[in-house]
Design a protein around this motif. Structure first.
Motif, PDB file in Angstrom:
ATOM      1  N   GLY A  78       0.793  -1.233   0.000  1.00  0.00           N
ATOM      2  CA  GLY A  78       0.000   0.000   0.000  1.00  0.00           C
ATOM      3  C   GLY A  78       0.816   1.269   0.000  1.00  0.00           C
ATOM      4  O   GLY A  78       0.261   2.355  -0.171  1.00  0.00           O
ATOM      5  N   GLY A  79       2.112   1.200   0.210  1.00  0.00           N
ATOM      6  CA  GLY A  79       2.922   2.394   0.243  1.00  0.00           C
ATOM      7  C   GLY A  79       4.220   2.158   0.966  1.00  0.00           C
ATOM      8  O   GLY A  79       4.719   1.036   1.076  1.00  0.00           O
ATOM      9  N   MET A  80       4.752   3.231   1.532  1.00  0.00           N
ATOM     10  CA  MET A  80       6.047   3.193   2.211  1.00  0.00           C
ATOM     11  C   MET A  80       5.914   3.937   3.526  1.00  0.00           C
ATOM     12  O   MET A  80       5.809   5.177   3.548  1.00  0.00           O
ATOM     13  N   GLY A  81       5.843   3.231   4.623  1.00  0.00           N
ATOM     14  CA  GLY A  81       5.767   3.852   5.927  1.00  0.00           C
ATOM     15  C   GLY A  81       4.535   4.739   6.052  1.00  0.00           C
ATOM     16  O   GLY A  81       3.383   4.295   5.887  1.00  0.00           O
ATOM     17  N   ASN A  82       4.766   6.047   6.365  1.00  0.00           N
ATOM     18  CA  ASN A  82       3.675   7.006   6.472  1.00  0.00           C
ATOM     19  C   ASN A  82       3.127   7.440   5.121  1.00  0.00           C
ATOM     20  O   ASN A  82       2.148   8.175   5.070  1.00  0.00           O
ATOM     21  N   LEU A  83       3.780   7.020   4.064  1.00  0.00           N
ATOM     22  CA  LEU A  83       3.351   7.379   2.713  1.00  0.00           C
ATOM     23  C   LEU A  83       2.519   6.244   2.145  1.00  0.00           C
ATOM     24  O   LEU A  83       2.997   5.109   2.020  1.00  0.00           O
ATOM     25  N   GLN A  87      -5.557   5.642  -5.482  1.00  0.00           N
ATOM     26  CA  GLN A  87      -5.969   6.157  -6.776  1.00  0.00           C
ATOM     27  C   GLN A  87      -6.149   7.667  -6.764  1.00  0.00           C
ATOM     28  O   GLN A  87      -5.981   8.329  -7.791  1.00  0.00           O
ATOM     29  N   ASP A  88      -6.486   8.238  -5.603  1.00  0.00           N
ATOM     30  CA  ASP A  88      -6.693   9.688  -5.513  1.00  0.00           C
ATOM     31  C   ASP A  88      -5.393  10.467  -5.405  1.00  0.00           C
ATOM     32  O   ASP A  88      -5.361  11.659  -5.672  1.00  0.00           O
ATOM     33  N   GLY A  89      -4.309   9.815  -4.996  1.00  0.00           N
ATOM     34  CA  GLY A  89      -3.045  10.518  -4.861  1.00  0.00           C
ATOM     35  C   GLY A  89      -2.178   9.869  -3.801  1.00  0.00           C
ATOM     36  O   GLY A  89      -2.182   8.644  -3.627  1.00  0.00           O
ATOM     37  N   ILE A  90      -1.470  10.695  -3.057  1.00  0.00           N
ATOM     38  CA  ILE A  90      -0.538  10.242  -2.021  1.00  0.00           C
ATOM     39  C   ILE A  90      -1.018  10.779  -0.678  1.00  0.00           C
ATOM     40  O   ILE A  90      -1.395  11.949  -0.570  1.00  0.00           O
ATOM     41  N   ARG A  91      -0.970   9.941   0.329  1.00  0.00           N
ATOM     42  CA  ARG A  91      -1.388  10.328   1.672  1.00  0.00           C
ATOM     43  C   ARG A  91      -0.214  10.167   2.628  1.00  0.00           C
ATOM     44  O   ARG A  91       0.411   9.103   2.691  1.00  0.00           O
ATOM     45  N   LEU A  92       0.085  11.229   3.378  1.00  0.00           N
ATOM     46  CA  LEU A  92       1.182  11.236   4.334  1.00  0.00           C
ATOM     47  C   LEU A  92       0.621  11.326   5.737  1.00  0.00           C
ATOM     48  O   LEU A  92      -0.247  12.169   6.014  1.00  0.00           O
ATOM     49  N   GLU A  93       1.116  10.489   6.612  1.00  0.00           N
ATOM     50  CA  GLU A  93       0.713  10.507   8.008  1.00  0.00           C
ATOM     51  C   GLU A  93       1.882  11.014   8.851  1.00  0.00           C
ATOM     52  O   GLU A  93       3.027  10.638   8.629  1.00  0.00           O
ATOM     53  N   GLY A  94       1.556  11.881   9.829  1.00  0.00           N
ATOM     54  CA  GLY A  94       2.603  12.394  10.702  1.00  0.00           C
ATOM     55  C   GLY A  94       3.357  13.541  10.054  1.00  0.00           C
ATOM     56  O   GLY A  94       2.849  14.270   9.210  1.00  0.00           O
ATOM     57  N   PHE A  95       4.617  13.726  10.468  1.00  0.00           N
ATOM     58  CA  PHE A  95       5.455  14.808   9.987  1.00  0.00           C
ATOM     59  C   PHE A  95       6.212  14.357   8.742  1.00  0.00           C
ATOM     60  O   PHE A  95       6.733  13.237   8.694  1.00  0.00           O
ATOM     61  N   SER A  96       6.269  15.227   7.748  1.00  0.00           N
ATOM     62  CA  SER A  96       6.984  14.949   6.499  1.00  0.00           C
ATOM     63  C   SER A  96       7.923  16.110   6.219  1.00  0.00           C
ATOM     64  O   SER A  96       7.550  17.277   6.385  1.00  0.00           O
ATOM     65  N   GLU A  97       9.118  15.813   5.808  1.00  0.00           N
ATOM     66  CA  GLU A  97      10.137  16.816   5.533  1.00  0.00           C
ATOM     67  C   GLU A  97      10.572  16.706   4.076  1.00  0.00           C
ATOM     68  O   GLU A  97      10.903  15.626   3.582  1.00  0.00           O
ATOM     69  N   PHE A  98      10.562  17.855   3.377  1.00  0.00           N
ATOM     70  CA  PHE A  98      10.954  17.920   1.975  1.00  0.00           C
ATOM     71  C   PHE A  98      12.193  18.815   1.873  1.00  0.00           C
ATOM     72  O   PHE A  98      12.157  19.978   2.285  1.00  0.00           O
ATOM     73  N   LEU A  99      13.253  18.256   1.340  1.00  0.00           N
ATOM     74  CA  LEU A  99      14.502  18.993   1.203  1.00  0.00           C
ATOM     75  C   LEU A  99      14.621  19.703  -0.136  1.00  0.00           C
ATOM     76  O   LEU A  99      15.439  20.606  -0.279  1.00  0.00           O
ATOM     77  N   LEU A 100      13.829  19.326  -1.111  1.00  0.00           N
ATOM     78  CA  LEU A 100      13.853  19.928  -2.436  1.00  0.00           C
ATOM     79  C   LEU A 100      12.470  20.468  -2.763  1.00  0.00           C
ATOM     80  O   LEU A 100      11.497  20.210  -2.036  1.00  0.00           O
ATOM     81  N   PRO A 101      12.330  21.264  -3.825  1.00  0.00           N
ATOM     82  CA  PRO A 101      10.999  21.799  -4.178  1.00  0.00           C
ATOM     83  C   PRO A 101       9.975  20.700  -4.406  1.00  0.00           C
ATOM     84  O   PRO A 101      10.291  19.609  -4.914  1.00  0.00           O
ATOM     85  N   LEU A 102       8.734  20.978  -4.030  1.00  0.00           N
ATOM     86  CA  LEU A 102       7.628  20.041  -4.148  1.00  0.00           C
ATOM     87  C   LEU A 102       6.637  20.583  -5.182  1.00  0.00           C
ATOM     88  O   LEU A 102       6.173  21.715  -5.064  1.00  0.00           O
ATOM     89  N   TYR A 103       6.328  19.786  -6.177  1.00  0.00           N
ATOM     90  CA  TYR A 103       5.395  20.171  -7.234  1.00  0.00           C
ATOM     91  C   TYR A 103       4.155  19.277  -7.115  1.00  0.00           C
ATOM     92  O   TYR A 103       4.219  18.072  -7.346  1.00  0.00           O
TER      93      TYR A 103
END
Length: 319
Positions: A78-83, A87-103
């Protein structure tokens, strides 16, 4: 006569050309104790075993690393850890950190929680067109919030009506009331256009220009009303009420003109009028007449059987 030698061809063939039986060669006999074997021996065999051992070790290490990555990253179908992928997209649980630009096309939170964007410096949202040019930017910093766009709008959640809009030409406030709660009020550097300026029921309304002129104008008139209290108009210097085409009407139960100067009726010629202030009225004098000088100044004159107002009064001459 020389003797001739006759060569017999058949005899020559028998001497120099062997028969068919003489063409078969006899092979040497092979001993029975000699055995020929096929295979790899020596350094070739050792190299082959070394390569097989290296491939086996590499395969075991890769398998161990794959299992370790799956365990650490918590990979599943179903995904990777909190990710989680859907079909609707990506769901993140908890805190997520992005080091590069997010589109992304859309970011939203769960129904029972708020969406929080956190950064150690600032959070910047950029909008670009199909050519990649920047068309809008929202920057939330530690001490300011900046928006760069052609037009900024704030709409109501209930009916979608614009509450606040700003562009290069004007700023509009669409609410029914605009309340300023600061102790010093609101400061406007330039002109203000509004249909109504009103204070709350428990506070006073004060329009003040400390260093310049306060001007109020409207094509159909200006109305200043105090429904539940006194109305005070004051100035350090002159206060001018001017009407170019209409009248100035003072409509009240009592019209009081306080601190008007007191003039004295002087029957003498104007040249003998004394420039000194007039003496106080007699003790029995209780009725006065309001007089107007040619300059427009008002003063009081003791009332008599006829008017005591004079254009050459000491108030009009020496004021």
């Amino acid at each position: 006569m020389e003797e001739t030698t006759t060569l017999d061809i058949e005899t020559l063939k028998e001497q120099y050309i062997p028969g068919p039986q003489s063409l078969h060669l006899q092979r040497a006999p092979v001993p029975n104790d000699v055995i020929y074997t096929v295979g790899l021996y020596g350094w070739r065999k050792r190299c082959l075993y070394f390569l097989l051992l290296l491939f086996l070790v590499t395969m075991i290490v890769n398998l161990a690393l794959t299992v370790w990555i799956i365990k650490v990253m918590n990979l599943s179908t179903g995904g990777m850890g909190n990710l989680q992928l859907s079909q609707d997209g990506i769901r993140l649980e908890g805190f997520s950190e992005f080091l590069l630009p997010l589109y992304v096309k859309e970011i939203r939170s769960r129904r029972d929680s708020a969406l929080v964007l956190r950064s150690e410096r600032n959070v910047t949202l950029n909008v670009r067109n199909s050519q990649g040019h920047l068309t809008g930017q929202l920057t939330v910093g530690s001490d300011s919030v900046e928006a760069q766009c052609r037009r900024l709008e704030v709409r109501s959640r209930a009916d979608g009506q614009p509450l606040f809009s700003a562009d290069a030409d004007e700023i509009r406030i669409g609410t029914r009331t605009f309340t300023v709660t600061g102790s010093e009020g609101a400061v406007f550097r330039h002109s203000v256009e509004t249909p109504l300026i009103q204070s709350s029921a428990s506070e006073e309304l004060k329009l003040e220009s400390p260093t310049r002129t306060l001007t109020m104008g409207a094509p159909r008139g200006v109305e200043v009303t105090s429904a539940h209290g006194a109305l005070t108009v004051g100035g350090r210097k002159d206060l001018q009420l001017q009407s170019t085409e209409g009248e100035i009407i003072l409509d009240a139960a009592t019209v009081r003109l306080a601190s008007l100067p007191l003039g004295v009726f002087a029957p003498e010629p104007p040249g003998r009028a004394s420039p000194q202030p007039p003496p106080p009225p007699p003790a029995g004098q209780a009725t006065y007449e309001v007089c107007v000088c040619p300059s427009g100044k008002l003063y009081l004159s003791p009332a008599a059987s006829s008017s005591t107002c004079q254009a050459v009064s000491n108030i009009c001459l020496w004021s």
